[in-house]
Design an enzyme around this catalytic site. Sequence first.
Site, PDB file in Angstrom:
ATOM      1  N   ASP A  21      -3.055   9.533  -1.592  1.00 20.35           N
ATOM      2  CA  ASP A  21      -2.099   8.425  -1.755  1.00 20.35           C
ATOM      3  C   ASP A  21      -0.702   9.049  -1.769  1.00 20.35           C
ATOM      4  OD1 ASP A  21      -1.105   5.772  -2.446  1.00 20.35           O
ATOM      5  OD2 ASP A  21      -0.793   6.531  -4.463  1.00 20.35           O
ATOM      6  N   SER A  22       0.300   8.191  -1.732  1.00 18.62           N
ATOM      7  CA  SER A  22       1.675   8.692  -1.817  1.00 18.62           C
ATOM      8  C   SER A  22       1.978   9.263  -3.208  1.00 18.62           C
ATOM      9  CB  SER A  22       2.654   7.557  -1.523  1.00 18.62           C
ATOM     10  OG  SER A  22       2.509   6.533  -2.486  1.00 18.62           O
ATOM     11  N   TYR A  53       6.074   5.622   0.084  1.00 18.78           N
ATOM     12  CA  TYR A  53       5.832   5.511   1.527  1.00 18.78           C
ATOM     13  C   TYR A  53       6.331   4.161   2.060  1.00 18.78           C
ATOM     14  CZ  TYR A  53       2.501   9.509   1.964  1.00 18.78           C
ATOM     15  OH  TYR A  53       1.905  10.744   2.020  1.00 18.78           O
ATOM     16  N   GLY A  54       6.312   3.159   1.180  1.00 17.52           N
ATOM     17  CA  GLY A  54       6.574   1.779   1.603  1.00 17.52           C
ATOM     18  C   GLY A  54       7.829   1.537   2.427  1.00 17.52           C
ATOM     19  N   CYS A  84      -4.502   4.336  -0.216  1.00 20.88           N
ATOM     20  CA  CYS A  84      -3.126   3.874  -0.076  1.00 20.88           C
ATOM     21  C   CYS A  84      -3.116   2.831   1.043  1.00 20.88           C
ATOM     22  CB  CYS A  84      -2.254   5.069   0.299  1.00 20.88           C
ATOM     23  SG  CYS A  84      -0.544   4.648   0.681  1.00 20.88           S
ATOM     24  N   ASN A  85      -2.684   1.638   0.714  1.00 22.03           N
ATOM     25  CA  ASN A  85      -2.659   0.592   1.743  1.00 22.03           C
ATOM     26  C   ASN A  85      -1.678   0.931   2.859  1.00 22.03           C
ATOM     27  OD1 ASN A  85      -3.548  -0.893  -0.849  1.00 22.03           O
ATOM     28  ND2 ASN A  85      -4.076  -2.293   0.802  1.00 22.03           N
ATOM     29  N   THR A  86      -0.540   1.512   2.467  1.00 19.35           N
ATOM     30  CA  THR A  86       0.490   1.800   3.463  1.00 19.35           C
ATOM     31  C   THR A  86      -0.009   2.846   4.462  1.00 19.35           C
ATOM     32  OG1 THR A  86       2.105   1.357   1.728  1.00 19.35           O
ATOM     33  CG2 THR A  86       2.921   2.393   3.735  1.00 19.35           C
ATOM     34  N   GLU A 163       5.909   4.928 -10.621  1.00 18.87           N
ATOM     35  CA  GLU A 163       5.900   6.404 -10.630  1.00 18.87           C
ATOM     36  C   GLU A 163       6.746   6.946 -11.780  1.00 18.87           C
ATOM     37  OE1 GLU A 163       4.506   8.917  -8.601  1.00 18.87           O
ATOM     38  OE2 GLU A 163       3.241   7.433  -7.596  1.00 18.87           O
ATOM     39  N   CYS A 195      -1.440  -3.000  -2.736  1.00 16.59           N
ATOM     40  CA  CYS A 195      -0.899  -1.640  -2.868  1.00 16.59           C
ATOM     41  C   CYS A 195      -1.630  -1.039  -4.055  1.00 16.59           C
ATOM     42  CB  CYS A 195       0.603  -1.695  -3.128  1.00 16.59           C
ATOM     43  SG  CYS A 195       1.319  -0.117  -3.666  1.00 16.59           S
ATOM     44  N   THR A 196      -2.101   0.202  -3.911  1.00 15.20           N
ATOM     45  CA  THR A 196      -2.948   0.772  -4.961  1.00 15.20           C
ATOM     46  C   THR A 196      -2.166   1.134  -6.228  1.00 15.20           C
ATOM     47  OG1 THR A 196      -2.763   2.936  -3.884  1.00 15.20           O
ATOM     48  CG2 THR A 196      -4.732   1.612  -3.402  1.00 15.20           C
ATOM     49  N   HIS A 197      -0.844   1.125  -6.154  1.00 16.27           N
ATOM     50  CA  HIS A 197      -0.062   1.314  -7.384  1.00 16.27           C
ATOM     51  C   HIS A 197      -0.086   0.055  -8.273  1.00 16.27           C
ATOM     52  CE1 HIS A 197       1.758   4.843  -5.464  1.00 16.27           C
ATOM     53  NE2 HIS A 197       2.333   5.134  -6.609  1.00 16.27           N
TER      54      HIS A 197
END
Length: 283
Positions: A21-22, A53-54, A84-86, A163, A195-197
């Site tokens: 993931d990012s 990344y978005g 990560c979806n992005t 983050e 989004c996984t966040h």
Amino acid sequence: MSSERPASLRGTREGVVGIFDSGIGGLTVTSTIMQALPRERLLYFGDGAHVPYGPRSLEEVRGFSFAITDALLAKGAKVIVIACNTASAAALRALRETHPDVPFVGMEPAVKPAVEHTRTGVVGVIATVATFQSELYATIVERFAHGVEVLHQPCPGLVKQIEAGEFDTPATEVMLRGWLEPLVARGIDALVLGCTHYPIVRPLIERIVGPDVRVIDPAPAIARQLEHVMRRDGIEAPADAQGDLQCFTSGDPQTFSAMMQRLGIHHAPVRQATWEDGSLTLP
Ligand code: DGL
């Protein structure tokens, strides 16, 4: 970094499950995988040097995803989960084409379960700007909306906030209210976390949207898909194996480790990964 021995683990039961993931977002998926598949050895990479990344172009995120995949394969990955979806939106298809011998499991916004659930005929999706720009997202809406109105809401700045550890602060709440209250006012009764966040701030999201809106996180479906893929390919860990988690970050390992503890993941070592000239080294 020797690619000889680990590369031979491809297609075997002894390889590791590579996850990336990012940043810390993919840990939400990783926790679910650890619970569902306790015998698997997991190797996680969070790209702290490039998060978020978005706001980046899909092309740039694709470049990161290819380099990360090479690094995970060199560490003996038998399957790769793009948590990560992005990155999935940017690179999943191209990665499958380039590495036809490697199984990939990617994220996609859970529009289908939201459409199945809705009674009001209106559902919401929150995700990054890049995810909404992707062909993958357009395809999913086209395939699964079936006349249901799908409202798209990008959340620029939210990943950065998460983050920074602002999981439940007044500032994060103000941001979320600004995006979510208009969706509720338009009648959504399902909200997809694209989004996984975002599952990290799920309690706050649920408080804002209220009990009549079902919040959908695709992580359990991803864990099931991973299990299915490994079983199909005969690469699940042996019955007597003992799973574990090792993490790498291109950001600050101490910060990453502190975040991980806050997310309830303990005892996993975190090591420094480095980018150089577009290629990634995992020590
Ligand atoms: N977890 C990533 C996703 O699922 C976050 C993207 C970002 O870094 O902006 O899309």
